[in-house]
Design a protein around this motif. Structure first.
Motif, PDB file in Angstrom:
ATOM      1  N   LEU A 198       1.637   8.025  -3.856  1.00  0.00           N
ATOM      2  CA  LEU A 198       2.020   7.134  -2.761  1.00  0.00           C
ATOM      3  C   LEU A 198       3.150   6.203  -3.178  1.00  0.00           C
ATOM      4  O   LEU A 198       4.115   5.988  -2.427  1.00  0.00           O
ATOM      5  CB  LEU A 198       0.814   6.309  -2.309  1.00  0.00           C
ATOM      6  N   LEU A 199       3.032   5.660  -4.366  1.00  0.00           N
ATOM      7  CA  LEU A 199       4.062   4.737  -4.859  1.00  0.00           C
ATOM      8  C   LEU A 199       5.408   5.454  -4.994  1.00  0.00           C
ATOM      9  O   LEU A 199       6.462   4.920  -4.601  1.00  0.00           O
ATOM     10  CB  LEU A 199       3.634   4.152  -6.207  1.00  0.00           C
ATOM     11  N   GLU A 200       5.371   6.668  -5.534  1.00  0.00           N
ATOM     12  CA  GLU A 200       6.597   7.420  -5.717  1.00  0.00           C
ATOM     13  C   GLU A 200       7.205   7.835  -4.378  1.00  0.00           C
ATOM     14  O   GLU A 200       8.413   7.699  -4.160  1.00  0.00           O
ATOM     15  CB  GLU A 200       6.327   8.652  -6.579  1.00  0.00           C
ATOM     16  N   TRP A 201       6.359   8.319  -3.473  1.00  0.00           N
ATOM     17  CA  TRP A 201       6.853   8.805  -2.179  1.00  0.00           C
ATOM     18  C   TRP A 201       7.484   7.674  -1.361  1.00  0.00           C
ATOM     19  O   TRP A 201       8.535   7.855  -0.743  1.00  0.00           O
ATOM     20  CB  TRP A 201       5.714   9.449  -1.396  1.00  0.00           C
ATOM     21  N   HIS A 202       6.853   6.520  -1.375  1.00  0.00           N
ATOM     22  CA  HIS A 202       7.347   5.393  -0.579  1.00  0.00           C
ATOM     23  C   HIS A 202       8.301   4.493  -1.367  1.00  0.00           C
ATOM     24  O   HIS A 202       8.711   3.439  -0.871  1.00  0.00           O
ATOM     25  CB  HIS A 202       6.172   4.571  -0.060  1.00  0.00           C
ATOM     26  N   LYS A 203       8.642   4.912  -2.595  1.00  0.00           N
ATOM     27  CA  LYS A 203       9.585   4.167  -3.436  1.00  0.00           C
ATOM     28  C   LYS A 203       9.156   2.711  -3.616  1.00  0.00           C
ATOM     29  O   LYS A 203       9.937   1.774  -3.461  1.00  0.00           O
ATOM     30  CB  LYS A 203      10.995   4.261  -2.861  1.00  0.00           C
ATOM     31  N   ARG A 220      -8.525  -0.366  -2.303  1.00  0.00           N
ATOM     32  CA  ARG A 220      -7.920  -1.379  -1.425  1.00  0.00           C
ATOM     33  C   ARG A 220      -6.396  -1.239  -1.392  1.00  0.00           C
ATOM     34  O   ARG A 220      -5.775  -1.311  -0.320  1.00  0.00           O
ATOM     35  CB  ARG A 220      -8.288  -2.788  -1.898  1.00  0.00           C
ATOM     36  N   ILE A 221      -5.800  -1.033  -2.559  1.00  0.00           N
ATOM     37  CA  ILE A 221      -4.341  -0.915  -2.618  1.00  0.00           C
ATOM     38  C   ILE A 221      -3.871   0.337  -1.885  1.00  0.00           C
ATOM     39  O   ILE A 221      -2.885   0.313  -1.134  1.00  0.00           O
ATOM     40  CB  ILE A 221      -3.864  -0.907  -4.078  1.00  0.00           C
ATOM     41  N   THR A 222      -4.575   1.432  -2.078  1.00  0.00           N
ATOM     42  CA  THR A 222      -4.220   2.683  -1.398  1.00  0.00           C
ATOM     43  C   THR A 222      -4.275   2.506   0.114  1.00  0.00           C
ATOM     44  O   THR A 222      -3.353   2.921   0.835  1.00  0.00           O
ATOM     45  CB  THR A 222      -5.167   3.813  -1.833  1.00  0.00           C
ATOM     46  N   ASP A 223      -5.335   1.869   0.598  1.00  0.00           N
ATOM     47  CA  ASP A 223      -5.473   1.639   2.045  1.00  0.00           C
ATOM     48  C   ASP A 223      -4.347   0.759   2.578  1.00  0.00           C
ATOM     49  O   ASP A 223      -3.816   1.002   3.680  1.00  0.00           O
ATOM     50  CB  ASP A 223      -6.823   0.988   2.343  1.00  0.00           C
ATOM     51  N   LYS A 224      -3.952  -0.259   1.818  1.00  0.00           N
ATOM     52  CA  LYS A 224      -2.873  -1.143   2.258  1.00  0.00           C
ATOM     53  C   LYS A 224      -1.544  -0.402   2.344  1.00  0.00           C
ATOM     54  O   LYS A 224      -0.772  -0.596   3.285  1.00  0.00           O
ATOM     55  CB  LYS A 224      -2.742  -2.323   1.293  1.00  0.00           C
ATOM     56  N   ILE A 225      -1.284   0.459   1.359  1.00  0.00           N
ATOM     57  CA  ILE A 225      -0.029   1.215   1.379  1.00  0.00           C
ATOM     58  C   ILE A 225       0.004   2.159   2.574  1.00  0.00           C
ATOM     59  O   ILE A 225       1.016   2.270   3.284  1.00  0.00           O
ATOM     60  CB  ILE A 225       0.148   1.992   0.058  1.00  0.00           C
ATOM     61  N   ILE A 226      -1.104   2.855   2.815  1.00  0.00           N
ATOM     62  CA  ILE A 226      -1.161   3.795   3.935  1.00  0.00           C
ATOM     63  C   ILE A 226      -0.995   3.058   5.259  1.00  0.00           C
ATOM     64  O   ILE A 226      -0.288   3.520   6.168  1.00  0.00           O
ATOM     65  CB  ILE A 226      -2.486   4.582   3.905  1.00  0.00           C
ATOM     66  N   LEU A 227      -1.625   1.898   5.367  1.00  0.00           N
ATOM     67  CA  LEU A 227      -1.521   1.114   6.604  1.00  0.00           C
ATOM     68  C   LEU A 227      -0.081   0.658   6.842  1.00  0.00           C
ATOM     69  O   LEU A 227       0.404   0.667   7.982  1.00  0.00           O
ATOM     70  CB  LEU A 227      -2.456  -0.092   6.529  1.00  0.00           C
ATOM     71  N   ALA A 228       0.596   0.265   5.766  1.00  0.00           N
ATOM     72  CA  ALA A 228       1.951  -0.275   5.904  1.00  0.00           C
ATOM     73  C   ALA A 228       3.026   0.806   5.988  1.00  0.00           C
ATOM     74  O   ALA A 228       4.014   0.652   6.711  1.00  0.00           O
ATOM     75  CB  ALA A 228       2.250  -1.207   4.737  1.00  0.00           C
ATOM     76  N   TYR A 229       2.846   1.925   5.249  1.00  0.00           N
ATOM     77  CA  TYR A 229       3.922   2.907   5.130  1.00  0.00           C
ATOM     78  C   TYR A 229       3.553   4.308   5.617  1.00  0.00           C
ATOM     79  O   TYR A 229       4.446   5.145   5.807  1.00  0.00           O
ATOM     80  CB  TYR A 229       4.368   3.018   3.659  1.00  0.00           C
ATOM     81  N   GLY A 230       2.261   4.581   5.754  1.00  0.00           N
ATOM     82  CA  GLY A 230       1.845   5.899   6.195  1.00  0.00           C
ATOM     83  C   GLY A 230       1.324   6.754   5.052  1.00  0.00           C
ATOM     84  O   GLY A 230       1.507   6.450   3.879  1.00  0.00           O
ATOM     85  N   ARG A 231       0.696   7.855   5.436  1.00  0.00           N
ATOM     86  CA  ARG A 231       0.105   8.749   4.461  1.00  0.00           C
ATOM     87  C   ARG A 231       1.164   9.661   3.841  1.00  0.00           C
ATOM     88  O   ARG A 231       2.299   9.763   4.329  1.00  0.00           O
ATOM     89  CB  ARG A 231      -0.984   9.603   5.111  1.00  0.00           C
ATOM     90  N   LEU A 232       0.761  10.353   2.787  1.00  0.00           N
ATOM     91  CA  LEU A 232       1.625  11.376   2.208  1.00  0.00           C
ATOM     92  C   LEU A 232       1.743  12.554   3.172  1.00  0.00           C
ATOM     93  O   LEU A 232       0.759  12.893   3.865  1.00  0.00           O
ATOM     94  CB  LEU A 232       1.056  11.854   0.865  1.00  0.00           C
ATOM     95  N   PRO A 233       2.891  13.183   3.249  1.00  0.00           N
ATOM     96  CA  PRO A 233       3.007  14.355   4.114  1.00  0.00           C
ATOM     97  C   PRO A 233       2.161  15.511   3.588  1.00  0.00           C
ATOM     98  O   PRO A 233       1.980  15.650   2.377  1.00  0.00           O
ATOM     99  CB  PRO A 233       4.506  14.691   4.055  1.00  0.00           C
ATOM    100  N   HIS A 234       1.621  16.309   4.493  1.00  0.00           N
ATOM    101  CA  HIS A 234       0.849  17.469   4.045  1.00  0.00           C
ATOM    102  C   HIS A 234       1.774  18.517   3.471  1.00  0.00           C
ATOM    103  O   HIS A 234       2.868  18.759   3.998  1.00  0.00           O
ATOM    104  CB  HIS A 234       0.089  18.063   5.234  1.00  0.00           C
ATOM    105  N   PRO A 235       1.363  19.171   2.403  1.00  0.00           N
ATOM    106  CA  PRO A 235       2.215  20.213   1.791  1.00  0.00           C
ATOM    107  C   PRO A 235       2.369  21.408   2.729  1.00  0.00           C
ATOM    108  O   PRO A 235       1.518  21.668   3.557  1.00  0.00           O
ATOM    109  CB  PRO A 235       1.454  20.581   0.522  1.00  0.00           C
TER     110      PRO A 235
END
Length: 235
Positions: A198-203, A220-235
């Motif tokens: 997530l960190l790499e994908w969203h820079k 908690r951190i993972t949920d915050k990133i997803i809420l703010a920036y979105g999930r990883l794209p499906h392969p």
């Protein structure tokens, strides 16, 4: 009243012992009413501290990066504290952070304490503020506010002044310090891998050490990133 005890103070990243971290510990051993020894250490919290905390304490992020982590610091502190009663200003706050760290390391930590804030509220209700710095000003106690070692010594000196001015035996009886917290497990390999992705994908450049996160923190951190920036794209 106690003549032998250890005064304790912490500096932390925030006010919640379940989510915030210790950045400095100060303890002053008192014997026969006099300072006998002092123990102090900065603590690497595994994250960047805020500009507010830097300004409040004077502790810089650069200092904390090279400081020992709590797992290294805690055993030495426990040796220093021995079986002493703890004295501090809002002592349960400091105890709760140490209790959490001790539980996570599997170290028994049960203490009795005396709270100078409670004593000041009882004996000095006329004062507009009972912050440690204001009480030190009232009594003419020299202090460097928001540094753990200095505040620990100030609490010890404040305790001595209160005992002198208000000799009430019952008020100074130590009581058991109670803070309930469950042991936290380190973040799993899967959690860390997902977070790194997530960190790499969203820079995103993190201001915390992913390798030191607990399961709850990583979640908690993972949920915050997803809420703010979105999930990883499906392969």
């Amino acid at each position: 009243m106690l003549q032998d005890f250890t005064a304790l103070d912490l500096e932390t990243t925030g006010l919640n012992p379940k989510t915030d971290k210790i950045i400095e510990i100060g303890a002053v051993r008192i014997r026969n009413g006099k300072e006998a020894a002092r123990w102090e250490s900065l603590v690497n919290p595994g994250c960047q501290i805020s500009n507010f905390t830097e300004g409040l304490t004077g502790i810089r992020n650069e200092e904390l990066m090279s400081a020992p982590v709590i797992e290294e610091v805690l055993p030495a502190l426990m040796d220093f504290l021995m079986d002493d009663v703890l004295v501090g200003h809002q002592i349960l706050f400091d105890y709760s952070f140490l209790k959490k760290a001790a539980v996570n390391q599997g170290i028994p930590f049960d203490k009795k304490g005396i709270d100078t804030l409670k004593l000041a509220r009882k004996f000095l209700p006329q004062l507009p503020s009972r912050r440690l710095s204001d009480l030190c000003c009232y009594y003419g106690i020299e202090t460097t506010s928001h540094r753990a070692g200095s505040d620990a010594l100030s609490a010890a000196m404040l305790y001595e002044r209160l005992v002198q001015d208000f000799p009430d035996e019952e008020a100074y009886r130590p009581s058991g310090l109670v803070f309930h917290v469950k042991k936290e497990s380190p973040a799993s390999k899967k959690q860390k891998e997902r977070l790194y992705c997530l960190l790499e994908w969203h820079k995103i450049i993190p201001d915390y050490d992913v390798e030191r996160l607990t399961r709850n923190e990583a979640s908690r951190i993972t949920d915050k990133i997803i809420l703010a920036y979105g999930r990883l794209p499906h392969p």
